[in-house]
Design a protein around this motif. Structure first.
Motif, short mmCIF file in Angstrom:
data_model
loop_
_atom_site.label_atom_id
_atom_site.label_comp_id
_atom_site.label_asym_id
_atom_site.label_seq_id
_atom_site.Cartn_x
_atom_site.Cartn_y
_atom_site.Cartn_z
N VAL A 195 126.24 92.75 42.00
CA VAL A 195 126.06 92.73 43.45
C VAL A 195 126.91 91.63 44.08
O VAL A 195 127.56 91.83 45.10
N MET A 196 126.92 90.45 43.48
CA MET A 196 127.72 89.33 44.00
C MET A 196 129.21 89.66 43.96
O MET A 196 129.99 89.18 44.78
N ARG A 197 129.59 90.48 43.01
CA ARG A 197 131.01 90.80 42.84
C ARG A 197 131.49 91.88 43.80
O ARG A 197 132.61 91.82 44.30
N THR A 198 130.64 92.87 44.08
CA THR A 198 131.10 94.05 44.84
C THR A 198 130.26 94.34 46.08
O THR A 198 130.58 95.28 46.81
N GLY A 199 129.20 93.58 46.33
CA GLY A 199 128.30 93.89 47.44
C GLY A 199 128.77 93.38 48.78
O GLY A 199 129.79 92.70 48.90
N MET A 201 128.19 91.14 52.35
CA MET A 201 127.80 89.75 52.55
C MET A 201 126.28 89.59 52.49
O MET A 201 125.76 88.65 51.88
N GLN A 202 125.56 90.51 53.12
CA GLN A 202 124.10 90.42 53.16
C GLN A 202 123.50 90.61 51.78
O GLN A 202 122.63 89.84 51.36
N SER A 203 123.96 91.62 51.04
CA SER A 203 123.41 91.87 49.71
C SER A 203 123.75 90.73 48.75
O SER A 203 122.94 90.37 47.89
N ARG A 204 124.92 90.13 48.91
CA ARG A 204 125.28 88.98 48.07
C ARG A 204 124.36 87.79 48.36
O ARG A 204 123.92 87.09 47.45
N SER A 205 124.05 87.58 49.63
CA SER A 205 123.14 86.50 50.00
C SER A 205 121.75 86.73 49.41
O SER A 205 121.12 85.80 48.88
N GLN A 233 131.25 83.46 40.34
CA GLN A 233 130.71 84.09 41.54
C GLN A 233 130.15 83.05 42.51
O GLN A 233 130.25 83.23 43.73
N MET A 234 129.57 81.99 42.00
CA MET A 234 129.10 80.92 42.87
C MET A 234 130.27 80.27 43.62
O MET A 234 130.18 79.97 44.81
N VAL A 235 131.36 80.07 42.89
CA VAL A 235 132.57 79.50 43.52
C VAL A 235 133.07 80.43 44.62
O VAL A 235 133.43 79.98 45.72
N ARG A 236 133.05 81.71 44.35
CA ARG A 236 133.53 82.69 45.35
C ARG A 236 132.64 82.69 46.59
O ARG A 236 133.13 82.74 47.72
N ILE A 237 131.32 82.63 46.38
CA ILE A 237 130.40 82.62 47.52
C ILE A 237 130.58 81.35 48.35
O ILE A 237 130.57 81.39 49.59
N LEU A 238 130.74 80.21 47.69
CA LEU A 238 130.94 78.96 48.41
C LEU A 238 132.26 78.97 49.18
O LEU A 238 132.35 78.42 50.28
N LYS A 239 133.26 79.59 48.61
CA LYS A 239 134.56 79.67 49.30
C LYS A 239 134.49 80.58 50.52
O LYS A 239 135.15 80.34 51.53
#
Length: 434
Positions: A195-199, A201-205, A233-239
């Protein structure tokens, strides 16, 4: 001339003291507004009557049609004073059997899953009783199963996104989360990474928030075995700067998992240090800054983390800048980071940079002000280590020695300041030793 109309006391809810819109009676015979008493029973988890303080024999809420008709008649007479009519029929309460039927229908007929999940989402939005019935009906386990069964494709299915949305709106008990952590945490982690990779913004959150809750109650031995992709994936979300709340949740997750030694190396290799430093530069939120400094301090406990911090052009400067600008917690963590660098990763260039970017001046300032004694002792140890290095590289750090002496003299107000490894001011070294 304005007239103030007094609402009859029997029409007021004893909890909210507002006119009742959906009067219901509990087992003690007292009538309340449905919304208020449901909040009392199902959100606050109370088991007594708010008025009589007597224990309740059950949580059944019986519509009081007599009071409802009286309120309707009174509102009709006084409508010209701004009193709106209440609904003529009471709101139909949510029952557990209704939710179980939806879950069973979704299990038997996969093609109806999205329809059932949307209905369950609307129930979760209605009121606290609906949420309570959902939590007692086995829906939590069903939603986890839906997410865990998500296949790795190039996108996240609508069914998985709806399940994450419902979970995000519900409140979990530690027992429920621990059961998930023991049963299939790695399977769930694999699906959430997808989900974090392909979802969206809302679903990743929502995926980050769910994983944060599960990791919090997971055995540390299992946390040590997480894959490096989680840090990627954490790095990607923070970026991506999804939202401030998502950033905080992701940072809380990072802090939880980097306490395990092997995970610190994984975090350093994922580029986490550079991202945290870049975020610190532009973040003013106190809690977010604290979490970033805590994460950096944990990662800097490994050689790879310290190397990345020193490698960043603004690493030392940004960490020192946060001293005395965030909070006591933030200042203490920043001092710990600098202490790790001086103790284990000191070099001629690093020590020279610490003087050039004002790290030493900031540390000297901390000794002069009223601050936590334990943190001040760490500061003194750093200055002693720093000054001793000038004896190891006397020629290379000749300028550094002079600037250190100048900074210390300027901030301490002392006439004589010795910046030798043997003497960093007798008083300072004696205090640091004790």
């Amino acid at each position: 001339m304005e007239f103030e109309i007094e609402v009859p006391s029997q029409f007021l809810c004893p909890i909210s003291m507002q006119p009742m819109k959906d009067p219901v009676t509990i087992s003690t015979g007292i009538t309340y507004d449905r919304e208020s008493i449901e909040r009392w029973l199902f959100t606050s988890k109370k088991t007594t009557c708010p008025v009589t303080k007597q224990p309740l024999s059950g949580s059944d809420l019986i519509p009081n049609h007599t009071v409802r008709r009286l309120i309707q008649s009174w509102c009709t007479v006084n409508s010209h004073y701004g009193f709106d009519l209440i609904p003529t029929t009471p709101k139909k309460p949510v029952v557990k059997s209704q939710i179980i039927k939806l879950i069973n229908d979704a299990k038997r007929h996969p093609q109806n899953q999205i329809k059932c999940l949307r209905r369950l989402k609307s129930i979760a939005q209605v009121n606290d009783r609906g949420k309570m019935c959902i939590e007692d009906s086995g829906l939590f386990e069903f939603l986890i199963m839906v997410i865990s069964n998500e296949k790795e494709t190039g996108f996240v299915t609508e069914v998985c996104e709806e399940a994450l949305t419902i979970l995000h709106r519900l409140q979990f008990t530690d027992f429920m989360l621990q059961k998930i952590a023991m049963d299939n945490v790695f399977r769930l982690l694999k699906s959430l990474l997808h989900v974090m990779r392909t979802g969206t913004m809302q679903s990743r959150s929502h995926a980050v928030a769910l994983l944060r809750s599960v990791i919090k109650v997971t055995d540390p031995a299992l946390i040590a075995g997480v894959k490096p992709e989680l840090f990627d994936q954490m790095v990607r979300i923070l970026k991506d700067h999804v939202s401030l709340q998502t950033i905080k949740t992701a940072l809380e997750l990072v802090v939880e998992i980097v306490t395990c030694g092997r995970n610190r190396v994984k975090a350093a290799e994922s580029g986490m240090v550079f991202v945290l430093i870049d975020l610190l530069i532009g973040t003013s939120d106190r809690r977010a800054c604290e979490l970033m400094l805590v994460a950096l301090e944990q990662i800097c406990r490994c050689a790879e983390g310290r190397a990345k911090l020193v490698e960043h052009a603004a690493g030392l400067a940004v960490v020192s800048k946060k001293i005395l600008r965030v909070s006591n917690v933030g200042s203490d963590r920043a001092v710990r980071i600098l202490g790790l660098i001086c103790r284990f990763s000191a070099s001629c260039g690093v020590l020279h940079e610490m003087v050039e970017v004002g790290v030493v001046s900031k540390l000297c300032l901390m000794i002069q002000i009223d601050f936590c004694e334990r943190t001040k002792e760490r500061v003194k140890q750093i200055l002693i280590l720093h000054s001793r290095a000038t004896d190891i590289w006397p020629e290379q750090l000749a300028v550094t020695r002079g600037k250190l002496a100048e900074a210390w003299e300027q901030l301490s107000g002392q006439a004589t300041v010795v910046v030798s490894g043997k003497q960093l001011g007798k008083q300072t070294e004696q205090q640091a030793v004790t």
